[in-house]
Design a protein around this motif. Structure first.
Motif, PDB file in Angstrom:
ATOM      1  N   UNK A 146       0.805  -1.223   0.000  1.00  0.00           N
ATOM      2  CA  UNK A 146       0.000   0.000   0.000  1.00  0.00           C
ATOM      3  C   UNK A 146       0.837   1.271   0.000  1.00  0.00           C
ATOM      4  N   UNK A 147       2.164   1.106   0.021  1.00  0.00           N
ATOM      5  CA  UNK A 147       3.076   2.253  -0.023  1.00  0.00           C
ATOM      6  C   UNK A 147       2.799   3.234   1.123  1.00  0.00           C
ATOM      7  N   UNK A 148       2.709   2.669   2.325  1.00  0.00           N
ATOM      8  CA  UNK A 148       2.496   3.460   3.536  1.00  0.00           C
ATOM      9  C   UNK A 148       3.562   3.069   4.553  1.00  0.00           C
ATOM     10  N   UNK A 149       3.792   3.900   5.580  1.00  0.00           N
ATOM     11  CA  UNK A 149       4.824   3.556   6.565  1.00  0.00           C
ATOM     12  C   UNK A 149       4.437   2.339   7.399  1.00  0.00           C
ATOM     13  N   UNK A 150       5.444   1.572   7.802  1.00  0.00           N
ATOM     14  CA  UNK A 150       5.212   0.505   8.776  1.00  0.00           C
ATOM     15  C   UNK A 150       4.644   1.137  10.047  1.00  0.00           C
ATOM     16  N   UNK A 151       3.590   0.537  10.587  1.00  0.00           N
ATOM     17  CA  UNK A 151       2.951   1.063  11.790  1.00  0.00           C
ATOM     18  C   UNK A 151       1.754   1.958  11.513  1.00  0.00           C
ATOM     19  N   UNK A 152       1.536   2.328  10.240  1.00  0.00           N
ATOM     20  CA  UNK A 152       0.378   3.161   9.909  1.00  0.00           C
ATOM     21  C   UNK A 152      -0.908   2.378  10.185  1.00  0.00           C
ATOM     22  N   UNK A 153      -1.961   3.057  10.645  1.00  0.00           N
ATOM     23  CA  UNK A 153      -3.212   2.350  10.933  1.00  0.00           C
ATOM     24  C   UNK A 153      -3.927   1.903   9.647  1.00  0.00           C
ATOM     25  N   UNK A 154      -4.382   0.662   9.639  1.00  0.00           N
ATOM     26  CA  UNK A 154      -5.100   0.126   8.484  1.00  0.00           C
ATOM     27  C   UNK A 154      -6.334  -0.636   8.957  1.00  0.00           C
ATOM     28  N   UNK A 155      -7.285  -0.746   8.051  1.00  0.00           N
ATOM     29  CA  UNK A 155      -8.492  -1.545   8.278  1.00  0.00           C
ATOM     30  C   UNK A 155      -8.345  -2.865   7.549  1.00  0.00           C
ATOM     31  N   UNK A 195     -16.529  -3.381  -4.176  1.00  0.00           N
ATOM     32  CA  UNK A 195     -17.771  -2.871  -4.760  1.00  0.00           C
ATOM     33  C   UNK A 195     -18.155  -1.526  -4.148  1.00  0.00           C
ATOM     34  N   UNK A 196     -17.921  -1.358  -2.843  1.00  0.00           N
ATOM     35  CA  UNK A 196     -18.234  -0.074  -2.196  1.00  0.00           C
ATOM     36  C   UNK A 196     -17.337   1.021  -2.757  1.00  0.00           C
ATOM     37  N   UNK A 197     -16.047   0.735  -2.873  1.00  0.00           N
ATOM     38  CA  UNK A 197     -15.112   1.738  -3.390  1.00  0.00           C
ATOM     39  C   UNK A 197     -15.440   2.099  -4.843  1.00  0.00           C
ATOM     40  N   UNK A 198     -15.799   1.105  -5.642  1.00  0.00           N
ATOM     41  CA  UNK A 198     -16.132   1.360  -7.044  1.00  0.00           C
ATOM     42  C   UNK A 198     -17.394   2.210  -7.182  1.00  0.00           C
ATOM     43  N   UNK A 199     -18.332   2.015  -6.276  1.00  0.00           N
ATOM     44  CA  UNK A 199     -19.619   2.705  -6.392  1.00  0.00           C
ATOM     45  C   UNK A 199     -19.583   4.132  -5.856  1.00  0.00           C
ATOM     46  N   UNK A 200     -18.514   4.480  -5.124  1.00  0.00           N
ATOM     47  CA  UNK A 200     -18.412   5.809  -4.517  1.00  0.00           C
ATOM     48  C   UNK A 200     -17.374   6.628  -5.285  1.00  0.00           C
ATOM     49  N   UNK A 201     -17.832   7.641  -5.982  1.00  0.00           N
ATOM     50  CA  UNK A 201     -16.965   8.433  -6.838  1.00  0.00           C
ATOM     51  C   UNK A 201     -15.831   9.136  -6.132  1.00  0.00           C
ATOM     52  N   UNK A 202     -15.943   9.336  -4.816  1.00  0.00           N
ATOM     53  CA  UNK A 202     -14.879  10.061  -4.109  1.00  0.00           C
ATOM     54  C   UNK A 202     -13.565   9.291  -4.100  1.00  0.00           C
ATOM     55  N   UNK A 203     -13.633   7.957  -4.304  1.00  0.00           N
ATOM     56  CA  UNK A 203     -12.403   7.162  -4.249  1.00  0.00           C
ATOM     57  C   UNK A 203     -11.689   7.075  -5.600  1.00  0.00           C
ATOM     58  N   UNK A 204     -12.349   7.414  -6.673  1.00  0.00           N
ATOM     59  CA  UNK A 204     -11.726   7.546  -7.997  1.00  0.00           C
ATOM     60  C   UNK A 204     -10.852   6.337  -8.347  1.00  0.00           C
ATOM     61  N   UNK A 242      -5.974   4.215  -7.298  1.00  0.00           N
ATOM     62  CA  UNK A 242      -6.816   5.355  -7.690  1.00  0.00           C
ATOM     63  C   UNK A 242      -6.239   6.027  -8.933  1.00  0.00           C
ATOM     64  N   UNK A 243      -7.002   6.972  -9.491  1.00  0.00           N
ATOM     65  CA  UNK A 243      -6.537   7.689 -10.677  1.00  0.00           C
ATOM     66  C   UNK A 243      -5.311   8.537 -10.352  1.00  0.00           C
ATOM     67  N   UNK A 244      -5.092   8.843  -9.084  1.00  0.00           N
ATOM     68  CA  UNK A 244      -3.898   9.585  -8.673  1.00  0.00           C
ATOM     69  C   UNK A 244      -2.680   8.674  -8.538  1.00  0.00           C
ATOM     70  N   UNK A 245      -2.863   7.380  -8.769  1.00  0.00           N
ATOM     71  CA  UNK A 245      -1.758   6.434  -8.666  1.00  0.00           C
ATOM     72  C   UNK A 245      -1.491   5.944  -7.263  1.00  0.00           C
TER      73      UNK A 245
END
Length: 270
Positions: A146-155, A195-204, A242-245
Motif C-alpha cells: 500500500x506504499x504506507x509507513x510501517x505502523x500506519x493504521x489500516x483496516x 464494490x463499495x469503493x467502485x460505487x463511490x466516486x470520491x475514491x476515484x 486510484x486515478x492519482x496512482x
C-alpha cells in the motif's frame, strides 16, 4: 468444468416485451460502463431469471436495442460480456443462445469486479461468513503493497465466501485508514469492499494489478477451505489503485479451484 455449447432444439426467441423490472440503463450505477449495465440487465431479465430457458434464443439485437433503449453497438458489447462469462453462445446467422448454468464461477481478470459481482452475474447464490473487521498497524508486507509507513493504521476485513452452499473463498482486504471512511464502508458493505469503493466516486478507482498463483491451504485458510485432493488452492493477490496512482486496497483471496474458472480474452498484437 468448461462451459460447453448446447445445440438448441428449436430456434425460438425469448419474449420481446420489456421485462417488468426494466429501467433505462443510464440510471444504474455510474461507475460501470453502459454495456456492462445492459449486460447485467439482460442476464437478470432473461438468463439468470429463467425468462429464456437454456437452449433457446435471446431477443435479437434490434429487439434488445428497443427494450433497453440503447444503441446496437452497446448491445453487441453487452452480448460479448455475457459470452465472456459463459452465459450464452453466439452463432452467426442464428443469434445468442442461452447456455446451461456452469457449476463454477467464471471470472474475467481483465475486468475490475468482486467475486460477489461475478458470482451473481453467472447465476450463483453467494453469501458471506466468518466476518471480522479489525483495526491493525501496517507490517512490512502491508507497507510494501500500500506504499504506507510501517505502523500506519489500516483496516482489515476478513471473511469467507459461500457459493451455492459451499465454502469457496477466504478474503482479507486491507485499506489505509487515512484513505477510507470506515463508517461508510461498514454502512454500505454488502459482501465486497471493492464494490463499495467502485460505487463511490470520491475514491476515484482506476485499475488493479493482480497475480494468480497456486498455494497450499494453511492456517486459518485451511479451516475454511480444503482445496483439491492435494490441498492446493488458487491465490489471487490484487492491489487496487486510484486515478492519482495511490494504492487504496490490498486484496488477498484464497480460492477453491473446484468453484472458480478464470477467463482471459487474448488479442493479437499488431
Amino acid at each position: 468444468m468448461t462451459v460447453g455449447t448446447k445445440r438448441p432444439s428449436k430456434t425460438t426467441r425469448g419474449p420481446r416485451s420489456k421485462p417488468a423490472s426494466h429501467q433505462n440503463a443510464d440510471t444504474t450505477s455510474a461507475w460501470r460502463s453502459l454495456s456492462d449495465q445492459v449486460a447485467q440487465r439482460i442476464a437478470d431479465d432473461y438468463v439468470v431469471g429463467g425468462r429464456t430457458p437454456p437452449g433457446e434464443l435471446l431477443p435479437s439485437e434490434g429487439e434488445l436495442c428497443g427494450i433497453y433503449e440503447v444503441s446496437r453497438g452497446t448491445i453487441r458489447a453487452a452480448i460479448r460480456t455475457l459470452w465472456d462469462h459463459g452465459l450464452i453462445s453466439v452463432r452467426n446467422g442464428v443469434g445468442a443462445i442461452v447456455l446451461p448454468r456452469a457449476t463454477e464461477v467464471r471470472h474475467g481478470l481483465d475486468r475490475l469486479g468482486s467475486i460477489d459481482t461475478f458470482a451473481r452475474e453467472t447465476g450463483h447464490n453467494v453469501e458471506t461468513g466468518h466476518m471480522r473487521w479489525e483495526n491493525v498497524q501496517a507490517d512490512a508486507a502491508i507497507s510494501r503493497k500500500l506504499q504506507i509507513p510501517v505502523g500506519a493504521p489500516v483496516l482489515q476485513v476478513k471473511r469467507s465466501k459461500i457459493i451455492d452452499g459451499e465454502p469457496s473463498a477466504w478474503i482479507i482486504d486491507t485499506a489505509p485508514l487515512d484513505a477510507v471512511d470506515e463508517q461508510m464502508l461498514r454502512k454500505k458493505f454488502d459482501g465486497s469492499i471493492l464494490d463499495v469503493l467502485l460505487s463511490d466516486g470520491q475514491y476515484r478507482i482506476d485499475y488493479a494489478d493482480s497475480e494468480v498463483k497456486p498455494c497450499l491451504a494453511r492456517g486459518e485458510v485451511k479451516e475454511i477451505l480444503a482445496g483439491n485432493e492435494d490441498g492446493l488452492l488458487l491465490f489471487l493477490d490484487t492491489v487496487t489503485v486510484t486515478v492519482e496512482g495511490k494504492p487504496i486496497l490490498w486484496g488477498q483471496v484464497w480460492l477453491d479451484p473446484a468453484h472458480f474458472t478464470f477467463a482471459f480474452h487474448r488479442r493479437r498484437f499488431r
